[in-house]
Design a protein around this motif. Structure first.
Motif, short mmCIF file in Angstrom:
data_model
loop_
_atom_site.label_atom_id
_atom_site.label_comp_id
_atom_site.label_asym_id
_atom_site.label_seq_id
_atom_site.Cartn_x
_atom_site.Cartn_y
_atom_site.Cartn_z
N TRP A 193 0.80 -1.22 0.00
CA TRP A 193 0.00 0.00 0.00
C TRP A 193 0.84 1.28 0.00
O TRP A 193 0.37 2.32 -0.42
CB TRP A 193 -0.93 0.03 1.22
CG TRP A 193 -1.57 -1.29 1.51
CD1 TRP A 193 -2.19 -2.10 0.60
CD2 TRP A 193 -1.64 -1.97 2.78
NE1 TRP A 193 -2.65 -3.24 1.23
CE2 TRP A 193 -2.34 -3.19 2.56
CE3 TRP A 193 -1.21 -1.67 4.06
CZ2 TRP A 193 -2.59 -4.10 3.57
CZ3 TRP A 193 -1.47 -2.57 5.08
CH2 TRP A 193 -2.15 -3.77 4.84
N PHE A 201 -6.49 11.31 -3.96
CA PHE A 201 -7.81 11.00 -3.40
C PHE A 201 -8.37 9.70 -3.98
O PHE A 201 -9.02 8.94 -3.27
CB PHE A 201 -8.77 12.17 -3.61
CG PHE A 201 -8.58 13.25 -2.60
CD1 PHE A 201 -9.06 13.11 -1.31
CD2 PHE A 201 -7.90 14.42 -2.91
CE1 PHE A 201 -8.86 14.09 -0.35
CE2 PHE A 201 -7.69 15.42 -1.96
CZ PHE A 201 -8.18 15.25 -0.68
N ALA A 202 -8.13 9.47 -5.26
CA ALA A 202 -8.61 8.23 -5.87
C ALA A 202 -7.93 7.03 -5.20
O ALA A 202 -8.58 6.01 -4.93
CB ALA A 202 -8.30 8.24 -7.37
N ILE A 208 -6.72 6.97 -2.12
CA ILE A 208 -7.27 6.88 -0.76
C ILE A 208 -8.59 6.11 -0.78
O ILE A 208 -8.83 5.22 0.03
CB ILE A 208 -7.46 8.30 -0.15
CG1 ILE A 208 -6.10 8.95 0.15
CG2 ILE A 208 -8.30 8.24 1.13
CD1 ILE A 208 -6.18 10.39 0.63
N LEU A 209 -9.44 6.45 -1.77
CA LEU A 209 -10.73 5.76 -1.88
C LEU A 209 -10.52 4.27 -2.17
O LEU A 209 -11.18 3.42 -1.56
CB LEU A 209 -11.57 6.40 -3.00
CG LEU A 209 -12.97 5.82 -3.20
CD1 LEU A 209 -13.82 6.00 -1.95
CD2 LEU A 209 -13.67 6.47 -4.40
N TYR A 212 -9.46 2.55 0.94
CA TYR A 212 -10.58 2.44 1.88
C TYR A 212 -11.47 1.26 1.49
O TYR A 212 -11.92 0.49 2.35
CB TYR A 212 -11.39 3.74 1.90
CG TYR A 212 -12.55 3.68 2.85
CD1 TYR A 212 -12.34 3.88 4.23
CD2 TYR A 212 -13.83 3.40 2.42
CE1 TYR A 212 -13.39 3.79 5.12
CE2 TYR A 212 -14.88 3.32 3.31
CZ TYR A 212 -14.66 3.52 4.66
OH TYR A 212 -15.70 3.43 5.56
N VAL A 253 -8.78 -2.17 1.73
CA VAL A 253 -8.14 -2.48 3.02
C VAL A 253 -9.02 -2.03 4.20
O VAL A 253 -8.92 -2.57 5.29
CB VAL A 253 -6.75 -1.80 3.11
CG1 VAL A 253 -6.01 -2.17 4.39
CG2 VAL A 253 -5.89 -2.16 1.91
N GLY A 254 -9.87 -1.03 3.93
CA GLY A 254 -10.68 -0.47 5.01
C GLY A 254 -10.03 0.75 5.63
O GLY A 254 -10.60 1.38 6.52
N ASP A 255 -8.85 1.10 5.15
CA ASP A 255 -8.11 2.24 5.70
C ASP A 255 -7.57 3.07 4.53
O ASP A 255 -6.63 2.68 3.85
CB ASP A 255 -6.95 1.72 6.56
CG ASP A 255 -6.10 2.84 7.13
OD1 ASP A 255 -6.54 4.01 7.10
OD2 ASP A 255 -4.98 2.56 7.62
N GLY A 256 -8.19 4.23 4.32
CA GLY A 256 -7.77 5.11 3.22
C GLY A 256 -6.35 5.60 3.37
O GLY A 256 -5.69 5.93 2.39
N PHE A 257 -5.89 5.67 4.61
CA PHE A 257 -4.51 6.14 4.84
C PHE A 257 -3.54 4.98 5.05
O PHE A 257 -2.49 5.15 5.66
CB PHE A 257 -4.47 7.08 6.05
CG PHE A 257 -5.17 8.39 5.81
CD1 PHE A 257 -4.89 9.16 4.70
CD2 PHE A 257 -6.13 8.86 6.70
CE1 PHE A 257 -5.54 10.37 4.46
CE2 PHE A 257 -6.79 10.06 6.47
CZ PHE A 257 -6.50 10.82 5.37
N ALA A 258 -3.89 3.83 4.52
CA ALA A 258 -3.01 2.66 4.67
C ALA A 258 -1.61 2.94 4.11
O ALA A 258 -0.62 2.42 4.63
CB ALA A 258 -3.61 1.44 3.98
N LEU A 278 0.04 5.56 4.45
CA LEU A 278 0.82 6.22 5.51
C LEU A 278 1.05 5.25 6.67
O LEU A 278 2.16 5.13 7.19
CB LEU A 278 0.05 7.44 6.05
CG LEU A 278 -0.01 8.68 5.20
CD1 LEU A 278 -0.86 9.73 5.90
CD2 LEU A 278 1.39 9.24 4.96
N HIS A 279 -0.03 4.57 7.08
CA HIS A 279 0.05 3.71 8.26
C HIS A 279 1.02 2.55 8.07
O HIS A 279 1.64 2.09 9.03
CB HIS A 279 -1.35 3.21 8.64
CG HIS A 279 -2.25 4.31 9.09
ND1 HIS A 279 -3.58 4.39 8.75
CD2 HIS A 279 -2.00 5.41 9.84
CE1 HIS A 279 -4.11 5.48 9.29
NE2 HIS A 279 -3.17 6.12 9.95
#
Lengths: 387, 221
Positions: free
Chosen positions: A85, A241-242, A244-245, A248, A251-256, A258-259
């Motif tokens: 990711w 943004f695309a 991030i969507l 989401y 994975v369920g996490d738009g900021f995956a 980063l995380h």
């Protein structure tokens, strides 16, 4: 030299086109020859595929994975903590799509695509280099036959990032905000820092507005009164943004993106501490700087060049490049050399500075071509500063 | 209608269309951001990636284990050991498996001949960097404190402790968590996921009624 002469002022258009297209082609060939020689010196398998595979180091294998298999969901297979990711999708998507047409291994397709992107980046840089012949030759040599040419000719995001950055800044130079916005959107889907080129767009808008005699305070009103400017600004981070969507939804996490950095050991910390740790990692033997020292030098040198850009009133480029260096620096010095040499506004300006005199130009050209071979060997050998 | 009016009407439509597109873009981006700040993830994902409250990303891993069997965490035993390693381990190296991060976990499905008590025997050594001379380790079994130990010296030590009955009550699966209070990061600014604390050499469970050899009875502090 004959090529250089046909590009002199007053030369006809056809000759100019030949020059602009032939120079990077010369360095594509010379770069391939030099890097292949470096590869051949340590490998007994004399095929292009073996060459492409050997130069596919570090993050390259992640991009091959994305191009071939896409992104994984959570939990990740094989008990791994590190998902793909963190690696942005546009370039592996392009390679993956091209790969469906041509029956070659992904890394071969990617290597050819990267060379094509870097070639195109050189051509796009011609007007950004103010049609300076020497600077153009030097820039083409740097990207395609230079000490870091492996970054721009293997499966990393650098080739596309440099190309798109150059296109955005060319569009801004021509005050074509919508084109800048559209290519910024692609840039933001290539690497996370690409989204920040929107600041360069806004700065260019402000500059143009002021040149038209507008008052500082009424700049926001001017922007809001022009829907084309609003679209240019808002579409710039659309790629991010695309993505991030997409994350989401999968994975369920738009900021995956980063995380997942946690699993790579990247933690937000004190930039100055990272720089100090890098600078103070003295070599145990000899005088050649250590990998952390090279990374710290690259970060400091890159930021200094941002200062030069600002001094030359290229504020948008300065802000964009400073963000592109500082943001990864917040987590540590890893890949800093690659990040700095992959910033087109910095390298374009550096080539202009090095071309100021014939002597420095010749010295830089010789250095670039001469350093390509040992640096490629260092890359193949896994030298950490080049990661 | 005069041409000038048509041109003006088209221009107005273009402007309105432009604003509509800008509004749609802004709306889409705000909506995506709103989704992203409310991730739909499980507690394990959240704890490791988002909240960063653990360095040990929990997984479904569970290995089968027969009482009395010694599992080696050296290279030769890696197949068996891999089955029971959940997270927080690196290796094996030549002489054991390093802990990685601030917590490590093992998980076993235990086949027990009777419902008696269980005793765990671990062989482990401390990872030390001067001036540090010891490593404190807290062991929890199924979330219940089972043992606290202090490891010192580089040589492996055998540590035995009886697992509290409360941790065993009806449980077929045992989750053994090691919390390291003195883990050593490789550099000052390195992530806590890279901390090292112990090297595990072997693991064994015995029924408490079983007769043990004298070495088994050497227990940690």
């Amino acid at each position: 030299m004959a090529l250089l002469n046909i590009a002199r002022p007053g030369a006809n258009f056809r000759a100019m086109v030949i020059f602009i297209t032939a120079i990077p082609l010369v360095f594509v060939v010379s770069g391939l020859a030099i890097r292949y020689a470096a590869f051949a010196s340590i490998s007994a398998e004399p095929t292009f595929e073996a060459y492409a595979r050997t130069l596919c180091r570090w993050d390259c294998s992640w991009y091959v994975g994305i191009a071939e298999k896409g992104y994984e969901r959570f939990p990740i297979a094989n008990q791994s903590n590190v998902g793909r990711w963190g690696f942005f999708p546009l370039y592996p998507m392009i390679v993956g799509m091209i790969g469906t047409v041509f029956p070659f291994p992904t890394i071969v397709v990617a290597t050819i695509t990267s060379i094509a992107c870097s070639y195109a980046a050189c051509v796009v840089a011609w007007p950004l280099l103010e049609k300076n012949v020497r600077a153009y030759v030097l820039y083409c040599a740097f990207l395609l036959s230079g000490p870091f040419s492996f970054h721009f000719t293997t499966f990393l995001t650098e080739p596309l990032f440099v190309l798109l950055t150059s296109i955005v800044f060319l569009a801004l130079k021509r005050s074509n905000y919508l084109a800048a916005g559209l290519f910024s959107a692609l840039l933001s889907a290539t690497r996370v820092v690409g989204a920040f080129v929107v600041f360069a767009t806004v700065i260019q808008m402000f500059k143009d507005y002021r040149q038209q005699g507008g008052a500082i305070r009424s700049f926001p009103v001017w922007v809001f009164g022009r829907p084309d400017l609003l679209i240019a600004i808002l579409i710039s981070p659309a790629g991010l943004f695309a993505y991030i969507l997409f994350l989401y939804l999968t994975v369920g996490d738009g900021f995956a993106f980063l995380h997942v950095q946690r699993a790579f050991g990247r933690v937000a910390g004190n930039v100055f501490l990272y720089l100090w740790e890098g600078l103070s990692a003295m070599p145990t033997a000899g005088w050649i700087p250590t990998a952390p020292q090279w990374s710290a030098f690259a970060a400091i040198g890159g930021l200094a060049l941002c200062g030069v850009l600002a001094f030359r009133k290229q504020y948008g480029a300065a802000v964009f490049c400073a963000i592109c260096i500082t943001l990864p620096l917040i987590t540590n010095l890893a890949s800093m050399v690659r990040y700095v040499v992959g910033l087109a506004p910095l390298t374009i300006m550096l080539m202009q500075l090095l071309s100021a005199s014939k002597l420095t130009w010749l010295a830089a050209l010789a250095l670039f071509l001469g350093a390509c071979y040992p640096m490629t060997k260092a890359w193949i050998g896994g030298y950490l500063a080049l990661v | 209608m005069p041409w000038s009016n048509i041109a003006a009407a088209q221009s107005r439509a273009a402007v309105l269309g432009g604003y509509a597109l800008a509004l749609a873009l802004a709306g889409a981006e705000i909506s995506i951001l709103a989704l992203a700040v409310h991730p739909k993830v499980g507690p394990d994902y959240r704890a490791y990636y988002i909240d960063r409250t653990t360095t040990c990303l929990n997984r479904d891993a569970v290995g089968s284990y027969t009482i009395g069997e010694t599992i080696s965490f050296k290279r030769e035993g890696h197949k068996q050991a891999n089955n029971i390693k959940v997270c927080g381990w690196s290796g094996p190296a030549g002489d054991g498996t390093h802990s990685l991060g601030e917590t490590s976990r093992l998980r076993v499905n235990v086949t027990r001949p009777s419902l008696g008590g269980l005793k765990a025997t671990l062989e482990m050594s401390a990872v030390l960097r001067p001036p540090q001379t010891e490593q404190r380790v807290v062991v929890l079994v199924n979330g219940i404190l089972a043992h606290k130990m202090v490891l010192s010296g580089k040589e492996p030590q055998q540590v035995s402790f009886v697992i509290p009955q409360a941790a065993l009550a009806g449980a077929k699966t045992l989750e053994i968590a090691f919390d390291y209070l003195d883990g050593i990061p490789p550099t000052r600014s390195a992530s806590n996921i890279y901390k090292r604390a112990i090297k595990l050499v072997s693991f064994r469970l015995n029924e408490t009624g079983e007769k043990l050899s004298p070495t088994d009875l050497i227990s940690g502090p």
